[in-house]
Scaffold this motif. Structure first.
Motif, mmCIF file in Angstrom:
data_model
loop_
_atom_site.group_PDB
_atom_site.id
_atom_site.type_symbol
_atom_site.label_atom_id
_atom_site.label_comp_id
_atom_site.label_asym_id
_atom_site.label_seq_id
_atom_site.Cartn_x
_atom_site.Cartn_y
_atom_site.Cartn_z
ATOM 1 N N THR A 10 0.833 -1.205 0.000
ATOM 2 C CA THR A 10 0.000 0.000 0.000
ATOM 3 C C THR A 10 0.863 1.248 0.000
ATOM 4 O OG1 THR A 10 -0.103 0.186 2.405
ATOM 5 C CG2 THR A 10 -1.771 -1.196 1.349
ATOM 6 N N LYS A 11 0.250 2.351 -0.370
ATOM 7 C CA LYS A 11 0.964 3.627 -0.428
ATOM 8 C C LYS A 11 1.430 4.088 0.958
ATOM 9 C CE LYS A 11 -1.364 5.493 -4.553
ATOM 10 N NZ LYS A 11 -1.241 4.366 -5.351
ATOM 11 N N ASP A 12 0.757 3.606 2.005
ATOM 12 C CA ASP A 12 1.098 4.015 3.362
ATOM 13 C C ASP A 12 2.325 3.296 3.911
ATOM 14 O OD1 ASP A 12 -1.152 5.610 3.258
ATOM 15 O OD2 ASP A 12 -2.428 4.121 4.248
ATOM 16 N N GLN A 13 2.696 2.175 3.309
ATOM 17 C CA GLN A 13 3.822 1.400 3.817
ATOM 18 C C GLN A 13 5.141 2.001 3.346
ATOM 19 O OE1 GLN A 13 2.648 -2.461 2.307
ATOM 20 N NE2 GLN A 13 2.000 -3.107 4.347
ATOM 21 N N SER A 14 6.192 1.732 4.117
ATOM 22 C CA SER A 14 7.504 2.278 3.827
ATOM 23 C C SER A 14 8.454 1.188 3.329
ATOM 24 C CB SER A 14 8.074 2.905 5.100
ATOM 25 O OG SER A 14 9.438 3.205 4.936
ATOM 26 N N LYS A 34 5.240 -0.091 -5.363
ATOM 27 C CA LYS A 34 4.105 -0.152 -4.432
ATOM 28 C C LYS A 34 2.946 -0.768 -5.193
ATOM 29 C CE LYS A 34 5.467 3.664 -1.511
ATOM 30 N NZ LYS A 34 5.047 4.808 -0.739
#
Length: 181
Positions: A10-14, A34
């Protein structure tokens, strides 16, 4: 050459943990993207695989970053083997440059497939039990009157798609499906 591949769902993960580990493993080039692991067509993974040459090492942080299905994982492993490229999974302690690493890789693939099959079986059993109790699964049926209203609004050419979806509650994909002859 040592090539790395990092993926987050997801876009929120680093990427940070994966990139740190790949850099520590000596990766000269790292491809990252991503995208969900369930998606088979991954542009950066394909680029990484195209870059690899005989004698290279392909490094991932964890096997599930490379593929979610055993079948896809084995296809990639086969492709790497044909190219003469070794696979290294840092977290799984797999290094196919060794006989033990090759064996561990194949065993993990089998266990991953078993787990997926068990989840599928439990899901199927749960759905059957729910049906016996009169519950239906799946998406709710579309309100045909709302879809008809959305199509009429669209045909007037006075409203944007966003305005139509806001007014009717009909999704843009449902609206577009309704427009197809």
């Amino acid at each position: 050459m040592i090539i790395g591949y990092a993926r987050v769902s997801t876009k929120d993960q680093s990427f940070n943990i994966q990139l740190d580990a790949l850099n520590k493993a000596g990766c000269v080039r790292i491809y990252k993207e991503k995208v969900t692991g369930a998606k088979d067509d991954r542009e950066q993974l394909n680029r990484a695989l195209e870059t690899l040459r005989e004698g290279d090492k392909f490094v991932v942080y964890k096997l599930d970053r490379l593929a979610r299905s055993t079948l896809k994982l084995l296809k990639v492993a086969e492709q790497l083997e044909e190219l003469g490229v070794e696979l290294i999974s840092i977290q799984d302690n797999i290094d196919t440059t060794t006989p033990m690493g090759k064996a561990m890789f194949r065993m993990l693939s089998v266990l991953a497939e078993l787990e997926r099959d068990m989840i599928r079986e439990r899901t199927k059993s749960g759905l059957e039990a729910a049906r016996v109790r009169g519950r239906k699964g799946g998406r709710p049926k579309k309100n045909s009157k709302k879809v008809e209203q959305a199509l009429k609004m669209y045909s007037t050419k006075q409203f944007t798609i966003a305005e139509i979806t806001d007014a009717t509650g009909v999704s843009s994909s449902t609206l577009y499906r309704g427009l197809k002859p």
